[in-house]
Write a protein that holds these residues in place. Structure first.
Motif, short mmCIF file in Angstrom:
data_model
loop_
_atom_site.label_atom_id
_atom_site.label_comp_id
_atom_site.label_asym_id
_atom_site.label_seq_id
_atom_site.Cartn_x
_atom_site.Cartn_y
_atom_site.Cartn_z
N ARG A 44 0.84 -1.20 0.00
CA ARG A 44 0.00 0.00 0.00
C ARG A 44 0.87 1.25 0.00
N SER A 48 1.03 3.84 -3.11
CA SER A 48 0.60 5.21 -2.82
C SER A 48 1.70 6.22 -3.15
N GLU A 77 -7.19 -1.40 0.21
CA GLU A 77 -7.80 -0.45 1.15
C GLU A 77 -9.20 -0.83 1.56
#
Length: 78
Positions: A44, A48, A77
């Motif tokens: 993640r 990101s 997410e």
């Protein structure tokens, strides 16, 4: 790159810049279930950061498949 190698890289927490695209290109949504929470957290963070970096042309960052990166991120997410 196979899922075992991806898991090892993500688990180490030290992903090299030349490993980012192969990881994203290899992973499929169904592979995310095979990742630990720590591995998902690291993925993640990587995705990101890369999605932010590619917005800045002077960063030199490149994603082969930003749409897939966004898809993987959206699934992580959830």
């Amino acid at each position: 790159m196979n899922i075992s190698k991806i898991k090892h890289i993500l688990d180490s927490g030290e992903v090299l810049s030349d490993q980012v695209n192969p990881i994203i290109n290899t992973l499929e949504v169904h592979d995310l279930d095979k990742l630990s929470k720590c591995e998902k957290d690291n993925l993640r963070c990587i995705i990101s950061n890369m999605l932010i970096l590619i917005q800045d042309p002077s960063s030199g960052a490149h994603l082969d498949n930003p749409e897939k990166a966004e898809l993987l991120l959206s699934v992580i997410e959830c």
